[in-house]
Scaffold this motif. Sequence first.
Motif, PDB file in Angstrom:
ATOM      1  N   GLY A  46      18.867  96.869   8.968  1.00 58.14           N
ATOM      2  CA  GLY A  46      18.653  95.428   8.977  1.00 58.14           C
ATOM      3  C   GLY A  46      17.183  95.071   9.149  1.00 58.14           C
ATOM      4  O   GLY A  46      16.303  95.925   9.112  1.00 58.14           O
ATOM      5  N   CYS A  77      21.277  78.392   3.643  1.00 58.39           N
ATOM      6  CA  CYS A  77      21.351  79.709   3.018  1.00 58.39           C
ATOM      7  C   CYS A  77      20.584  79.688   1.706  1.00 58.39           C
ATOM      8  O   CYS A  77      20.731  78.787   0.900  1.00 58.39           O
ATOM      9  CB  CYS A  77      22.808  80.084   2.771  1.00 58.39           C
ATOM     10  SG  CYS A  77      23.009  81.747   2.126  1.00 58.39           S
ATOM     11  N   ALA A 133      19.564  89.524   4.544  1.00 60.05           N
ATOM     12  CA  ALA A 133      20.451  90.583   4.072  1.00 60.05           C
ATOM     13  C   ALA A 133      20.068  91.006   2.662  1.00 60.05           C
ATOM     14  O   ALA A 133      19.639  90.190   1.853  1.00 60.05           O
ATOM     15  CB  ALA A 133      21.894  90.099   4.087  1.00 60.05           C
ATOM     16  N   LEU A 134      20.231  92.278   2.378  1.00 56.66           N
ATOM     17  CA  LEU A 134      19.979  92.857   1.061  1.00 56.66           C
ATOM     18  C   LEU A 134      21.212  93.647   0.680  1.00 56.66           C
ATOM     19  O   LEU A 134      21.612  94.566   1.392  1.00 56.66           O
ATOM     20  CB  LEU A 134      18.749  93.776   1.128  1.00 56.66           C
ATOM     21  CG  LEU A 134      18.365  94.512  -0.135  1.00 56.66           C
ATOM     22  CD1 LEU A 134      17.933  93.537  -1.220  1.00 56.66           C
ATOM     23  CD2 LEU A 134      17.259  95.506   0.160  1.00 56.66           C
ATOM     24  N   ASP A 135      21.842  93.274  -0.451  1.00 53.86           N
ATOM     25  CA  ASP A 135      23.042  94.011  -0.849  1.00 53.86           C
ATOM     26  C   ASP A 135      22.679  95.178  -1.760  1.00 53.86           C
ATOM     27  O   ASP A 135      21.523  95.362  -2.132  1.00 53.86           O
ATOM     28  CB  ASP A 135      24.098  93.081  -1.464  1.00 53.86           C
ATOM     29  CG  ASP A 135      23.728  92.544  -2.830  1.00 53.86           C
ATOM     30  OD1 ASP A 135      22.792  93.060  -3.475  1.00 53.86           O
ATOM     31  OD2 ASP A 135      24.393  91.596  -3.281  1.00 53.86           O
ATOM     32  N   THR A 136      23.664  95.988  -2.111  1.00 53.64           N
ATOM     33  CA  THR A 136      23.417  97.190  -2.915  1.00 53.64           C
ATOM     34  C   THR A 136      22.918  96.877  -4.321  1.00 53.64           C
ATOM     35  O   THR A 136      22.314  97.715  -4.964  1.00 53.64           O
ATOM     36  CB  THR A 136      24.686  98.059  -3.016  1.00 53.64           C
ATOM     37  OG1 THR A 136      25.741  97.269  -3.557  1.00 53.64           O
ATOM     38  CG2 THR A 136      25.085  98.594  -1.647  1.00 53.64           C
ATOM     39  N   GLY A 137      23.135  95.651  -4.791  1.00 59.81           N
ATOM     40  CA  GLY A 137      22.642  95.239  -6.103  1.00 59.81           C
ATOM     41  C   GLY A 137      21.233  94.678  -6.064  1.00 59.81           C
ATOM     42  O   GLY A 137      20.682  94.282  -7.089  1.00 59.81           O
ATOM     43  N   LYS A 166      20.291  91.947  -4.268  1.00 57.21           N
ATOM     44  CA  LYS A 166      20.257  90.515  -3.992  1.00 57.21           C
ATOM     45  C   LYS A 166      19.874  90.277  -2.536  1.00 57.21           C
ATOM     46  O   LYS A 166      20.448  90.859  -1.628  1.00 57.21           O
ATOM     47  CB  LYS A 166      21.616  89.873  -4.271  1.00 57.21           C
ATOM     48  CG  LYS A 166      21.605  88.375  -4.029  1.00 57.21           C
ATOM     49  CD  LYS A 166      22.933  87.745  -4.356  1.00 57.21           C
ATOM     50  CE  LYS A 166      22.888  86.250  -4.052  1.00 57.21           C
ATOM     51  NZ  LYS A 166      24.182  85.622  -4.278  1.00 57.21           N
ATOM     52  N   VAL A 167      18.896  89.397  -2.341  1.00 56.76           N
ATOM     53  CA  VAL A 167      18.424  89.050  -1.005  1.00 56.76           C
ATOM     54  C   VAL A 167      19.028  87.702  -0.613  1.00 56.76           C
ATOM     55  O   VAL A 167      18.998  86.757  -1.396  1.00 56.76           O
ATOM     56  CB  VAL A 167      16.884  88.952  -0.980  1.00 56.76           C
ATOM     57  CG1 VAL A 167      16.385  88.516   0.389  1.00 56.76           C
ATOM     58  CG2 VAL A 167      16.251  90.270  -1.396  1.00 56.76           C
ATOM     59  N   THR A 168      19.550  87.620   0.602  1.00 59.12           N
ATOM     60  CA  THR A 168      20.084  86.370   1.121  1.00 59.12           C
ATOM     61  C   THR A 168      19.484  86.108   2.496  1.00 59.12           C
ATOM     62  O   THR A 168      19.461  86.994   3.342  1.00 59.12           O
ATOM     63  CB  THR A 168      21.621  86.432   1.247  1.00 59.12           C
ATOM     64  OG1 THR A 168      22.182  86.750  -0.017  1.00 59.12           O
ATOM     65  CG2 THR A 168      22.186  85.107   1.726  1.00 59.12           C
ATOM     66  N   GLY A 222      19.272  82.396  -1.560  1.00 54.74           N
ATOM     67  CA  GLY A 222      19.503  83.719  -2.130  1.00 54.74           C
ATOM     68  C   GLY A 222      18.691  83.919  -3.369  1.00 54.74           C
ATOM     69  O   GLY A 222      18.334  82.964  -4.055  1.00 54.74           O
TER      70      GLY A 222
END
Length: 53
Positions: free
Chosen positions: A16, A44, A28-32, A34-36, A46
Amino acid sequence: MSADLEYTWTKKSTGGYAAPGNEDGILALDTGGKVTLTEGRGACRGRGGSAGW
């Protein structure tokens, strides 16, 4: 977070990111890639990939 200011989130060794001083929220950063960013007051934002806001 104030508009038109730059903030640096620090990557934590436990996973994190830590918010900059006197700020709250979740980055947050997902596996694709994408930053949120969820700010403390619930706003929010993104963005896909590594592009800036």
